[in-house]
Structure formats: C-alpha cells, structure tokens
Design a protein around this motif. Structure first.
Motif, PDB file in Angstrom:
ATOM      1  N   ALA A 569       0.818  -1.213   0.000  1.00 26.40           N
ATOM      2  CA  ALA A 569       0.000   0.000   0.000  1.00 26.40           C
ATOM      3  C   ALA A 569       0.845   1.253   0.000  1.00 26.40           C
ATOM      4  O   ALA A 569       0.316   2.360  -0.199  1.00 26.40           O
ATOM      5  CB  ALA A 569      -0.918   0.002   1.216  1.00 26.40           C
ATOM      6  N   ASN A 570       2.129   1.088   0.235  1.00 32.04           N
ATOM      7  CA  ASN A 570       3.059   2.222   0.248  1.00 32.04           C
ATOM      8  C   ASN A 570       2.661   3.248   1.303  1.00 32.04           C
ATOM      9  O   ASN A 570       2.669   4.459   1.072  1.00 32.04           O
ATOM     10  CB  ASN A 570       3.119   2.868  -1.136  1.00 32.04           C
ATOM     11  N   VAL A 571       2.278   2.718   2.495  1.00 36.19           N
ATOM     12  CA  VAL A 571       1.925   3.583   3.616  1.00 36.19           C
ATOM     13  C   VAL A 571       2.603   3.042   4.890  1.00 36.19           C
ATOM     14  O   VAL A 571       3.032   1.876   4.946  1.00 36.19           O
ATOM     15  CB  VAL A 571       0.397   3.647   3.816  1.00 36.19           C
ATOM     16  N   SER A 572       2.690   3.852   5.943  1.00 37.65           N
ATOM     17  CA  SER A 572       3.312   3.458   7.214  1.00 37.65           C
ATOM     18  C   SER A 572       2.401   2.498   7.968  1.00 37.65           C
ATOM     19  O   SER A 572       1.178   2.455   7.735  1.00 37.65           O
ATOM     20  CB  SER A 572       3.586   4.700   8.071  1.00 37.65           C
ATOM     21  N   LEU A 573       3.025   1.730   8.943  1.00 42.13           N
ATOM     22  CA  LEU A 573       2.291   0.741   9.709  1.00 42.13           C
ATOM     23  C   LEU A 573       2.526   1.002  11.197  1.00 42.13           C
ATOM     24  O   LEU A 573       3.666   1.198  11.646  1.00 42.13           O
ATOM     25  CB  LEU A 573       2.749  -0.675   9.348  1.00 42.13           C
ATOM     26  N   PHE A 574       1.444   0.969  11.968  1.00 41.29           N
ATOM     27  CA  PHE A 574       1.532   1.136  13.424  1.00 41.29           C
ATOM     28  C   PHE A 574       0.746   0.005  14.069  1.00 41.29           C
ATOM     29  O   PHE A 574      -0.469  -0.114  13.838  1.00 41.29           O
ATOM     30  CB  PHE A 574       0.952   2.481  13.858  1.00 41.29           C
ATOM     31  N   LEU A 575       1.463  -0.877  14.909  1.00 40.86           N
ATOM     32  CA  LEU A 575       0.856  -2.028  15.567  1.00 40.86           C
ATOM     33  C   LEU A 575       0.799  -1.770  17.076  1.00 40.86           C
ATOM     34  O   LEU A 575       1.835  -1.494  17.704  1.00 40.86           O
ATOM     35  CB  LEU A 575       1.654  -3.306  15.291  1.00 40.86           C
ATOM     36  N   TYR A 576      -0.421  -1.838  17.640  1.00 37.27           N
ATOM     37  CA  TYR A 576      -0.629  -1.597  19.064  1.00 37.27           C
ATOM     38  C   TYR A 576      -1.243  -2.844  19.697  1.00 37.27           C
ATOM     39  O   TYR A 576      -1.944  -3.620  19.005  1.00 37.27           O
ATOM     40  CB  TYR A 576      -1.575  -0.420  19.289  1.00 37.27           C
ATOM     41  N   ASP A 577      -0.980  -2.990  21.049  1.00 38.45           N
ATOM     42  CA  ASP A 577      -1.700  -4.045  21.760  1.00 38.45           C
ATOM     43  C   ASP A 577      -3.057  -3.503  22.167  1.00 38.45           C
ATOM     44  O   ASP A 577      -3.402  -2.352  21.866  1.00 38.45           O
ATOM     45  CB  ASP A 577      -0.908  -4.555  22.958  1.00 38.45           C
TER      46      ASP A 577
END
Length: 590
Positions: A569-577
């Motif tokens: 997707a050519n976008v940033s990724l943010f993973l949260y609990d």
C-alpha cells in the motif's frame, strides 16, 4: 332619335359581346349578355352569379370596345348595366354617347340602320364621350328609378327591318339628248338598254333559287358552288350601264346577290378554318402557346357561325356544325386549364428552388439544414406530379436532374448535423453525470463516463457546425478522465489493503482490528488475543492445547504479514496491543 333594329340584330350583338367577354375576361363564361331598345336608347345588360368577382370597369371597357367596332350612322346613346342573377336592380351602370366621326359611302348601311352590314371599308368610326365611364349608384338612387327590367317589352320596342326601296330613274330626256349628239349607237346596244335583259332575269331566278340551294346545302363544297353562281350572276349585272332604265333594279339585285355570297363566304371560311383546326388537333400540342393558338382558331370558327340568325337559309347547316365545334373548343379549353395548372406548378417549383438555394447559402444550424432539405423535397414532389402528357414534362425532367443532387447534398448535410447535435448533446450529458459520480467519490463510474464523453466528442465530423465546440471539450475531459483513473487506482489499492488486513487479522479468532488514515495503517490487537498471549507467557507449558498458541512465533508472523501489506500500500504501519501500547512500527523508507 329612333333606334331601329331587328330582334335578330340584338341577339347578334349580345352574342358578339358575350364572345368578346369570353376572350377578354377570365370569368366571362358565367356571364349572360342581353340587349334591348328602350325609350330610343340601346340598353345592354350583363348578368352573373352572386359568387363571381367582377371588375365592372373592365366589363364596361370591353363593351365599349365592341361597340366601337360597329358603325352607327348617327349619334347613339347607350346604357350599360351589371346585375346579379335573380336580383331586380343593377349594382353598376354606365352611359356611352357614341358619336359619328366619318361619313357613309354609297350602299353602306351600319348594323344600327336597316340591319344589313356594308362591304369592306364601308364602316364608320365613333368614340365614347369623354365623361366618366362608370357610375356606381347607391341603393337609394336605384330604388328611386323605375323597376329595372329593360327587356319586358323588347319585342314591341324593336323595329322591324325596312324593305329595300328603289326609286326608278327616267332617262328618256337624257337618251334623246345623247342620240342627238350622234353617239346613240353605242349606248343603245349596251346590255339591258333597249333589248331584253337576260342578266336581270338570271339574277332574279338565282335570287329565288339560291335560298333553296343554301337551305339544302349539306357541305362546304355545295356552298361554294352556290357562292360561285351568285358571284357570276352579280358580275354579269356589272355589265349593265348606269343609263339603262333597269340600272337601279340591277344594283338592288347585285347588292342582294353579293350579300348572300358574302354570307356564304363567311360560313365557308369558318368551315375551312374548322378543317384546319381539326387537322391540328390530330397531333399533340407541345406548348401552352400552341394550345392557345388552337383555342383562338376554334373561336374564330364559332363566332361567325353563331352570328347566323335562325331565319337564315344557312342556319340548319351551321347548327349541325356548331355542336361539334363547341365540343372541340371545350376540349381545348380544358387542355389549356390543365396545362396552365402544370405551368403554374413548374413556375412555383422554380421559385421554391431559388428559396432553397438561398437558405442553403445561409444555413448555420441543424434547423436551417432541415429547412433546406424539406424545401428541396417540396420542389421535387411538385415536379414529379407533372405528367408525361403535359407540355411542361420535358422541362420538369431536366429540372429534376439538376435538383435531385442538391436535395441529396442537403439531406446528407442535415443528417450529419443531426448526428453531430446528438453526439454533442451526449458529450455534455455524459460529462455532467461523470461530475456527479466524482462528487460521490465513485471513481470507477466517473472514469467510465469521462471516457464515454470523450468518445462522443471525437465522433463529431470535422465539417460539422459543432466540430469546433466539440474539440474545445477534449482537453479538459481528458484531464478529468486521467484524474478519475488515478483516484480509482488509489481507491482500488486501499480496498485491496483493507481486504488483506481483514484476512490477516482473523485466524480462528479475531486477532486484531485495523483502520487507515492519513498517517497510515493502524492495527490493534484484540483483548482476547492479548489475554491468550499473556496466559501463554505466564504458563508456556499449559495442557490446554485447543487454545494454545505459540504467541511468540505467531506475533512475528503477524508483524511480517502486516509489513508486506504496508509495503504494497506504500503507507506506514503502526501495531498496538489492546492497551494502546506500541508493539511495532514501520514507516515509509524505514
């Protein structure tokens, strides 16, 4: 002044006037002309139906012209009236004062005298008064006059034909004087001076016999034979000298025989003209002028024959011919009427063709070209109705050869402009719908409609009136299409990203939830997954194998899968609990 005319002369005058009206006035066939004498004045009445439009000035002018061709021997007052059939009062009248302007020659009597017409060159001329020709009285003025019926006592007012009177001239003294002078031998030996007069005897016998011969004649040939006898007898009387005591008798006989010969001559000429007219009708007429010439020929035949009175020895012969001649004239009249109709149609078609060419020269819209096309169609339809039997057929066919290609050009141009208008209108309406889809962020539909709008615009022909307008739309519509396609690509990519995220976040249980904003992809672990992960971290050797998960390995796999989705997707990724603590981040270029 006393007007003395026979009833037959009045009838002849009426017929003459009616025939001339037929020639000069287009509606004269519905007129009826009557003549009478009342209070020493000639009265002429012309009647017509109530629905006929009449030019009174023209009618009176024609009557005046006919009267000028006759020969009154003294000043004559004439009243002319116009009246509608069934009415008692006239609605127009005029007065003519006919004045003698010449003198009589010996032996010449006018139609207004004793009823016998003089020889050629013996007529006198006259003119009408210089006062106003036509007088239109008001209804009140007419009602103040006597009830208008000039024909009530016509039989009593018409004078009978006076007999021919000859005053004998005594030449005794003159003859004695001539003999004394020595020249008597010559004069006494001239015909009908001293000897018996065979010329007069033969003439008197022929005068009596000729009436029967004329009455029983059945053909032109028999009439010519009688005429030749009359001419020969009349010429024989010319040998009688003026000093003969029988001279006046011979002159009276000669006038009578010559008159009969002239009457026969008129009929013979009419029959000869009829033969010529009959020959002409054997071949088709190729022009209106030729038909009109034939019409004139038949009228020239009929007019003198109709002038033969019922008391004439030639009446029976003439009446037998007249019926046939009138039928022939009516046939020619019908041909002329029909031919004039086709000629008018041809002339009208030419005029409409000029109008079509003028419209074509200034046509600037579809409506203009449709009018040009319909105008040419009117021309072609008019020319196609002219039949093969018409004298105008050949010219009509030539014009059709010229006009048909012009109609085809107008028709094709109108069709082209109609298609151009349709394409242009489709271009505008499709573009309008594309904008609506853009506002609704329906980029797939917007891109489709922009593409169709461009297609319609490019279909418009270069020689169309809408070509320039269509060309001005291509550039902005192309830009709108490109923008819609780019938007569609982004939306499609985001849709694929959401699909991939949904698949990744579910593995028997929902592991995570996802969302997207301008910052990038945001993924949050579910409380259920976090609880399983915490339990496994606290007791990694639990016997509960059904819910056991290798949390450490699975989380690593989850991060790798989300990283791939972020890259695609050519976008940033943010993973949260589930508590909002960052577990993993991946920024563009990092």
């Amino acid at each position: 002044m006393k007007v003395a005319v026979q009833q037959e002369d009045l009838q002849l005058l009426a017929k003459t006037l009616q025939e001339q009206l037929l020639v000069e006035v287009s509606t004269a066939e519905v007129f009826e002309v009557k003549c009478a004498v009342n209070k020493d004045e000639l009265m002429i009445l012309t009647q017509h139906a109530s629905d006929v439009i009449v030019d009174a000035q023209l009618i009176f002018a024609v009557i005046e012209e006919v009267l000028q061709s006759l020969a009154p021997h003294k000043e004559q007052r004439v009243q002319c009236f116009l009246r509608v059939f069934g009415e008692q009062l006239p609605y127009a009248k005029c007065f003519l004062a006919l004045k003698q302007t010449g003198g009589w020659r010996d032996g010449g009597m006018g139609r207004w005298g004793d009823g016998e017409t003089g020889g050629a060159g013996e007529a006198i001329s006259y003119s009408s008064s210089s006062s106003a020709l036509t007088y239109f009285p008001s209804i009140d003025e007419i009602e103040e006059e006597e009830l208008f019926d000039p024909f009530a006592d016509v039989a009593n007012l018409s004078a009978s034909k006076p007999g021919f009177q000859v005053k004998p001239i005594l030449l005794g003294a003159a003859l004695v004087g001539i003999l004394v002078l020595g020249g008597g031998a010559y004069f006494l030996t001239r015909p009908c001076v001293m000897s018996e007069c065979k010329e007069i005897q033969n003439a008197e016998q022929l005068k009596t016999k000729s009436s029967q011969l004329m009455r029983h004649a059945k053909s032109e040939k028999e009439l010519v034979a009688v005429q030749q006898q009359l001419v020969a007898a009349s010429n024989a009387l010319n040998t009688i000298p003026s000093w003969s005591p029988r001279y006046q008798v011979s002159e009276a006989l000669k006038a009578s025989l010559s008159g009969r010969a002239e009457k026969i001559n008129q009929v013979v000429k009419a029959l000869q003209t009829a033969s010529l007219a009959t020959q002409k009708v054997q071949t088709p007429a190729y022009s209106l002028e030729e038909l009109q010439a034939r019409q004139h020929l038949w009228r020239k035949v009929i007019a003198p024959l109709e002038a033969i009175s019922s008391t004439s020895e030639l009446y029976e012969l003439v009446q037998g011919k007249l019926l046939n001649y009138r039928v022939r004239l009516r046939a020619v009249n019908q041909q002329i009427f029909t031919e004039e109709k086709w000629l008018k149609k041809l002339i009208a078609a030419k005029a409409v063709a000029v109008a079509a060419e003028n419209r074509e020269a200034t046509a600037k819209s579809l409506n203009d070209w449709q009018k040009v096309q319909s105008t040419w169609l009117v021309v072609l339809n008019a020319l196609n109705t002219i039949p093969l039997t018409s004298a105008e057929y050949q010219e009509a066919q030539k014009l059709l050869l010229d006009y048909k290609p012009k109609f085809a050009v107008a028709r094709d141009r109108a069709t082209k402009e109609r298609l151009a208008v349709k394409s242009y209108q489709q271009t505008l309406s499709t573009a309008k719908q594309a904008k609506i889809y853009e506002q609704q962020n329906q980029w797939q539909a917007a891109a489709t409609y922009w593409d169709q709008a461009l297609h319609f615009a490019k279909q418009i022909s270069e020689d169309s009136l809408y070509y320039t307008q269509a060309q001005s739309l291509i550039e902005p519509y192309s830009a709108a299409l490109k923008q819609a396609q780019e938007k569609l690509q982004v939306v499609s990519s985001l849709q694929q990203t959401r699909t991939d995220l949904d698949k990744t976040c579910i593995n028997g249980i929902r592991i995570c939830t996802s969302s997207m904003d301008n910052a990038g992809i945001i993924v949050r672990l579910t409380p259920e997954y976090d609880q399983i992960r915490q339990n496994n971290l606290a007791n990694p050797y639990s016997e509960n194998s059904d819910t056991a998960v290798d949390v450490t390995n699975h989380l690593q796999i989850l991060r790798e899968a989300l990283a791939v989705i972020s890259d695609n997707a050519n976008v940033s990724l943010f993973l949260y609990d589930s508590q909002g603590q960052v577990i993993y981040t991946r920024t563009l270029g990092g």
